[in-house]
Enzyme design. Structure first.
Site, PDB file in Angstrom:
ATOM      1  N   GLY A  94     -36.293  -1.279-110.625  1.00  0.00           N
ATOM      2  CA  GLY A  94     -35.432  -1.774-109.556  1.00  0.00           C
ATOM      3  C   GLY A  94     -34.399  -0.704-109.295  1.00  0.00           C
ATOM      4  O   GLY A  94     -34.739   0.459-109.093  1.00  0.00           O
ATOM      5  N   GLU A  95     -33.143  -1.080-109.354  1.00  0.00           N
ATOM      6  CA  GLU A  95     -32.047  -0.127-109.152  1.00  0.00           C
ATOM      7  C   GLU A  95     -31.144  -0.221-110.382  1.00  0.00           C
ATOM      8  O   GLU A  95     -30.481  -1.234-110.591  1.00  0.00           O
ATOM      9  CB  GLU A  95     -31.314  -0.488-107.858  1.00  0.00           C
ATOM     10  CG  GLU A  95     -30.132   0.391-107.561  1.00  0.00           C
ATOM     11  CD  GLU A  95     -30.514   1.854-107.443  1.00  0.00           C
ATOM     12  OE1 GLU A  95     -31.546   2.155-106.825  1.00  0.00           O
ATOM     13  OE2 GLU A  95     -29.772   2.686-107.990  1.00  0.00           O
ATOM     14  N   SER A  96     -31.112   0.853-111.167  1.00  0.00           N
ATOM     15  CA  SER A  96     -30.452   0.756-112.467  1.00  0.00           C
ATOM     16  C   SER A  96     -28.954   0.493-112.353  1.00  0.00           C
ATOM     17  O   SER A  96     -28.372  -0.197-113.197  1.00  0.00           O
ATOM     18  CB  SER A  96     -30.718   2.017-113.286  1.00  0.00           C
ATOM     19  OG  SER A  96     -30.252   3.161-112.606  1.00  0.00           O
TER      20      SER A  96
ATOM     21  N   CYS B  48     -39.049   2.167-115.634  1.00  0.00           N
ATOM     22  CA  CYS B  48     -38.352   2.818-114.517  1.00  0.00           C
ATOM     23  C   CYS B  48     -36.839   2.573-114.609  1.00  0.00           C
ATOM     24  O   CYS B  48     -36.207   3.109-115.512  1.00  0.00           O
ATOM     25  CB  CYS B  48     -38.950   2.355-113.192  1.00  0.00           C
ATOM     26  SG  CYS B  48     -38.698   3.546-111.896  1.00  0.00           S
TER      27      CYS B  48
ATOM     28  N   ARG C 115     -32.336  10.510-113.478  1.00  0.00           N
ATOM     29  CA  ARG C 115     -32.716   9.569-112.411  1.00  0.00           C
ATOM     30  C   ARG C 115     -33.306  10.313-111.219  1.00  0.00           C
ATOM     31  O   ARG C 115     -32.981  11.458-110.971  1.00  0.00           O
ATOM     32  CB  ARG C 115     -31.482   8.809-111.913  1.00  0.00           C
ATOM     33  CG  ARG C 115     -30.966   7.781-112.883  1.00  0.00           C
ATOM     34  CD  ARG C 115     -29.750   7.059-112.299  1.00  0.00           C
ATOM     35  NE  ARG C 115     -30.103   6.276-111.113  1.00  0.00           N
ATOM     36  CZ  ARG C 115     -29.200   5.690-110.317  1.00  0.00           C
ATOM     37  NH1 ARG C 115     -27.919   5.825-110.559  1.00  0.00           N
ATOM     38  NH2 ARG C 115     -29.597   4.992-109.278  1.00  0.00           N
TER      39      ARG C 115
ATOM     40  N   ILE D 170     -42.178   5.313-108.555  1.00  0.00           N
ATOM     41  CA  ILE D 170     -41.414   5.008-107.342  1.00  0.00           C
ATOM     42  C   ILE D 170     -39.965   5.443-107.561  1.00  0.00           C
ATOM     43  O   ILE D 170     -39.250   4.847-108.362  1.00  0.00           O
ATOM     44  CB  ILE D 170     -41.457   3.499-107.023  1.00  0.00           C
ATOM     45  CG1 ILE D 170     -42.905   3.020-106.885  1.00  0.00           C
ATOM     46  CG2 ILE D 170     -40.658   3.208-105.747  1.00  0.00           C
ATOM     47  CD1 ILE D 170     -43.044   1.508-106.801  1.00  0.00           C
ATOM     48  N   ARG D 171     -39.568   6.509-106.853  1.00  0.00           N
ATOM     49  CA  ARG D 171     -38.222   7.075-107.077  1.00  0.00           C
ATOM     50  C   ARG D 171     -37.913   7.070-108.580  1.00  0.00           C
ATOM     51  O   ARG D 171     -36.862   6.597-109.035  1.00  0.00           O
ATOM     52  CB  ARG D 171     -37.154   6.304-106.290  1.00  0.00           C
ATOM     53  CG  ARG D 171     -37.275   6.528-104.788  1.00  0.00           C
ATOM     54  CD  ARG D 171     -36.238   5.827-103.959  1.00  0.00           C
ATOM     55  NE  ARG D 171     -34.858   6.112-104.364  1.00  0.00           N
ATOM     56  CZ  ARG D 171     -34.218   7.247-104.140  1.00  0.00           C
ATOM     57  NH1 ARG D 171     -34.819   8.235-103.508  1.00  0.00           N
ATOM     58  NH2 ARG D 171     -32.984   7.418-104.534  1.00  0.00           N
TER      59      ARG D 171
ATOM     60  N   HIS E 169     -44.524   2.176-113.259  1.00  0.00           N
ATOM     61  CA  HIS E 169     -44.557   0.722-113.056  1.00  0.00           C
ATOM     62  C   HIS E 169     -45.922   0.130-113.414  1.00  0.00           C
ATOM     63  O   HIS E 169     -46.711  -0.153-112.511  1.00  0.00           O
ATOM     64  CB  HIS E 169     -44.282   0.400-111.584  1.00  0.00           C
ATOM     65  CG  HIS E 169     -42.873   0.575-111.155  1.00  0.00           C
ATOM     66  ND1 HIS E 169     -41.967  -0.459-111.138  1.00  0.00           N
ATOM     67  CD2 HIS E 169     -42.206   1.662-110.724  1.00  0.00           C
ATOM     68  CE1 HIS E 169     -40.800  -0.026-110.709  1.00  0.00           C
ATOM     69  NE2 HIS E 169     -40.917   1.262-110.444  1.00  0.00           N
TER      70      HIS E 169
ATOM     71  N   GLU F 228     -46.578  -2.788-114.104  1.00  0.00           N
ATOM     72  CA  GLU F 228     -46.685  -4.156-113.579  1.00  0.00           C
ATOM     73  C   GLU F 228     -47.185  -4.161-112.143  1.00  0.00           C
ATOM     74  O   GLU F 228     -47.506  -5.207-111.605  1.00  0.00           O
ATOM     75  CB  GLU F 228     -45.334  -4.876-113.711  1.00  0.00           C
ATOM     76  CG  GLU F 228     -44.273  -4.539-112.673  1.00  0.00           C
ATOM     77  CD  GLU F 228     -43.630  -3.165-112.871  1.00  0.00           C
ATOM     78  OE1 GLU F 228     -44.062  -2.395-113.753  1.00  0.00           O
ATOM     79  OE2 GLU F 228     -42.692  -2.866-112.105  1.00  0.00           O
TER      80      GLU F 228
END
Ligand code: GLN
Length: 207
Positions: free
Chosen positions: A46-48, A77, A103, A136-137, A175, A177
């Site tokens: 997600g967004e850490s 991630c 990151r 992803i990023r 990822h 998942e």
């Protein structure tokens, strides 16, 4: 066995689906008290920074750190970033694993990509095929402190480390998942099973 998935933000539903496909009881975790009866925890992508800020807001930082001392935790991630001790900048971190993480390490041109990854630790779990790793990023591991027990589990073709384990802690840049490949979840479930087998029996209330 019951595994929680930190559900503050990000790809938690997908982790829960994959755990359930493996026949494991899986629940969303948002509150400290929801950690109480879990045997392991996944921190999703997600967004850490968002995950960290929400974890502070909900009073989860110390309970998560305490939980991780005793039970297996896997960060994917953003979850990997959140579990690291050092990411070279200030944001809320659990600071568990002796790894340095960068990151958004793959730049704009290759924001997202998929590669076949060789993960020797998965050999024996339903075949030896490479793992379809979705980035992803994504962050990368800059280093893993082997003296502290952190071991790199997988590298990209250019040598960049993208998965590591330190005792009962696991991190992956990508990822699993978001794929149909259950092997990394199976690997983590095995880590949880091993920790359960090693744990002293719980005291049973009598009378
Ligand atoms: N770029 C995100 C971060 O720095 C991580 C991306 C992800 O989890 N897919 O937190």
């Amino acid at each position: 066995m019951k595994i929680g998935v930190l559900a503050l933000q990000g790809a938690f539903a997908e982790h829960i689906n994959l755990l359930r496909r493996l026949g494991v009881e899986a629940v969303e975790v948002r509150l400290p008290q929801e950690l109480a009866d879990l045997d392991g925890l996944i921190i999703p992508g997600g967004e850490s920074t968002t995950i960290g800020k929400l974890a502070e807001l909900y009073g989860l930082m110390a309970p998560l750190q305490q939980f991780a001392q005793e039970k297996p935790v896997w960060g994917t991630c953003a979850g990997m970033i959140f579990m690291a001790k050092d990411i070279g900048r200030q944001q809320p971190l659990l600071g568990l694993m002796d790894v340095v993480v960068e990151r958004n390490a793959f730049g704009r041109q290759v924001d997202s990509f998929e590669v076949d990854l060789d993960i020797p630790a998965l050999n024996g779990l339903n075949g030896h095929a490479p793992f379809p790793a979705v980035f992803i990023r994504a962050p990368r591991l800059v280093s893993a402190n082997e003296a502290a027990g952190a071991t790199v589990l997988a590298r990209l073709a250019d040598g960049t480390p993208v998965a590591a384990q330190q005792g009962h802690w696991l991190v992956t840049s990508f990822h699993p998942e978001l794929t149909d490949d259950l092997r990394l979840h199976h690997y983590f479930v095995n880590m949880v099973a091993a920790a359960l087998a090693a744990a002293p029996p719980k005291a049973v209330a009598t009378g």
